[in-house]
Write an enzyme that holds these catalytic residues in place. Structure first.
Site, PDB file in Angstrom:
ATOM      1  N   SER A   7     -38.836   6.694 102.975  1.00 35.27           N
ATOM      2  CA  SER A   7     -39.829   7.270 104.004  1.00 35.27           C
ATOM      3  C   SER A   7     -40.916   5.916 104.036  1.00 35.27           C
ATOM      4  CB  SER A   7     -40.457   8.499 103.581  1.00 35.27           C
ATOM      5  OG  SER A   7     -41.558   8.650 104.497  1.00 35.27           O
TER       6      SER A   7
ATOM      7  N   TYR B 225     -41.819   5.382 111.632  1.00 41.82           N
ATOM      8  CA  TYR B 225     -42.220   6.239 112.853  1.00 41.82           C
ATOM      9  C   TYR B 225     -43.141   5.014 113.502  1.00 41.82           C
ATOM     10  CZ  TYR B 225     -42.210  10.619 110.362  1.00 41.82           C
ATOM     11  OH  TYR B 225     -42.058  11.685 109.446  1.00 41.82           O
TER      12      TYR B 225
ATOM     13  N   THR C 238     -37.624   7.825 113.319  1.00 46.10           N
ATOM     14  CA  THR C 238     -37.845   9.291 113.297  1.00 46.10           C
ATOM     15  C   THR C 238     -38.466   9.574 114.802  1.00 46.10           C
ATOM     16  OG1 THR C 238     -37.567   9.459 111.067  1.00 46.10           O
ATOM     17  CG2 THR C 238     -38.727  11.426 112.407  1.00 46.10           C
TER      18      THR C 238
ATOM     19  N   LYS D  89     -33.480   9.452 114.360  1.00 38.38           N
ATOM     20  CA  LYS D  89     -33.458  10.698 113.718  1.00 38.38           C
ATOM     21  C   LYS D  89     -34.158  11.755 114.415  1.00 38.38           C
ATOM     22  CE  LYS D  89     -34.610  12.539 108.941  1.00 38.38           C
ATOM     23  NZ  LYS D  89     -35.770  13.129 109.038  1.00 38.38           N
TER      24      LYS D  89
ATOM     25  N   HIS E 295     -35.876  17.826 111.198  1.00 38.86           N
ATOM     26  CA  HIS E 295     -36.900  17.466 110.301  1.00 38.86           C
ATOM     27  C   HIS E 295     -36.936  18.659 109.145  1.00 38.86           C
ATOM     28  CE1 HIS E 295     -40.099  14.262 110.340  1.00 38.86           C
ATOM     29  NE2 HIS E 295     -40.433  14.552 109.341  1.00 38.86           N
TER      30      HIS E 295
END
Ligand code: FNR
Length: 361
Positions: free
Chosen positions: A114, A136, A162, A232, A256
């Site tokens: 992440s 992101y 994402t 995602k 999520h």
């Protein structure tokens, strides 16, 4: 929390780590990890969907060997499991993402780091034979590009963008318990957020929404990296088809873990419709609610090429550190193999909808 490399007695399945971790973790951290957004309808739906899919056993067709290898983005993986991007492992273990990476490596499992990790992506990379970076949109093209270049230079093999959580939606129980990320846990992969000028009459939410990714952001990323890009958060057939048309290299059917828009479909329900729309060749991954090798089997039968494991990785990390992560992954693999054997599947390609029985078990 426990950094000792021992597995407590009584852990005989991956899911046992959930119970054990939730008993051990401080209540606010447990709520942050286990919770979903709003009324948690989607969180519950993710798990319930697995109960609506049954299996068929194989008589006199039991394979003598069971091969779990899969090809993903041109690479051979030993099994169809990856660790999903999950923020802030420092809340769970003193070595944070380095501990998770050790466990993943021991179990030959790719890790999707992440961008909200507490460890610099450059520090994690040497511990991974196969790492992907999740990101992101970082407010501006320049800031996003700087993160992408770091991932490329550190040797990550793919990017996961994402798109389903442009604003984070904290769980209610975590809010009640006043959960906050402690200030000593940094976010070394992210630049400090640009402060947007407050416009009179504009709410805090509206300010955040100004920085949400658009199709132009996606096009920018696709044109500025040589790495494969997966998106995602896909749940709708129309989005899946549009994204592939844009040139993304793969899709991750995900909600999520029930932490974004509450009320969207369970991922297992969305998956077969998306597979049917995108065709057999598209790279399609899935996550949400996977707690056993049987769940992995059902997701593969409904169209996933591989699945990502979210909360279970931190539950295992909380209980038994890197060893726990490796042990949890091993149990998932072994249970998948058992399930394949009993349902007559010698390899992953043999797992298809004909192995399923639709209806409550
Ligand atoms: C997440 N997830 C997530 N996803 C992402 O793209 N970037 C992130 O930083 C995070 N962070 C995160 C934190 C926590 C505590 C959780 C539980 C989840 C979502 C994650 O990648 C995955 O989609 C879900 O966790 C899958 O569902 P299960 O396996 O947890 O049921």
């Amino acid at each position: 929390m426990n950094s000792q490399p021992t597995i407590p007695p009584g852990i005989v399945s991956a899911e046992d780590y959930e119970t054990a971790a939730l008993e051990r973790l401080p209540a606010d951290i447990a709520a942050w990890l286990a919770g979903g957004s709003a009324g948690e309808w989607t969180l519950r739906a993710n798990r319930r969907a697995f109960g609506r899919v049954g299996l068929r056993n194989a008589l006199c067709r039991v394979p003598r060997t069971v091969d779990t290898r899969v090809e993903l983005l041109g690479e051979t993986m030993q099994h169809p499991l990856l660790l999903a991007p999950v923020a802030s492992h420092g809340l769970i273990h003193p070595l944070a993402e380095l501990a998770t990476a050790q466990g993943a490596q021991a179990a030959d499992t790719p890790l999707v780091l992440s961008c909200q990790a507490n460890t610099a992506l450059e520090q994690v990379a040497p511990h991974l034979s196969h790492g992907w970076l999740q990101l992101y949109w970082q407010q501006t093209p320049e800031r996003t590009l700087r993160l992408i270049r770091r991932a490329e230079e550190a040797g990550y093999c793919a990017l996961v963008l994402t798109l389903d959580a442009p604003v984070q939606s904290p769980g209610r129980q975590a809010q009640r318990l006043r959960f906050e990320l402690p200030s000593h846990l940094g976010l070394p992969n992210l630049e400090p957020a640009l402060r947007r000028e407050a416009v009179p009459g504009q709410s805090a939410l509206e300010r955040l929404l100004k920085d949400a990714a658009t199709l132009d952001s996606l096009a920018f990323i696709l044109h500025n990296t040589h790495l494969p890009v997966l998106v995602k958060g896909v749940l709708e057939v129309a989005d899946a088809v549009e994204l592939l048309g844009y040139g993304v290299d793969g899709l991750i059917v995900s909600n999520h873990g029930g932490r974004a828009l509450d009320g969207v479909s369970a991922t297992l329900d969305a998956l077969p419709l998306i597979r049917q729309a995108v065709g057999a060749q598209a790279t399609l991954l899935m996550d949400g609610g996977i707690r056993s090798g049987y769940d992995v089997f059902k997701a593969l039968a409904l169209g996933a090429d591989a699945v990502l494991i979210g909360r279970l990785q931190l539950y295992a990390l909380a209980v038994a550190g890197p060893l726990g992560v490796a042990h949890m992954l091993k149990m998932l693999q072994e249970e998948l193999q058992l399930c394949m054997a009993l349902s007559g599947c010698a390899d992953i390609a043999a797992i298809d909808p004909s192995r399923l029985r639709v209806g409550q078990i």
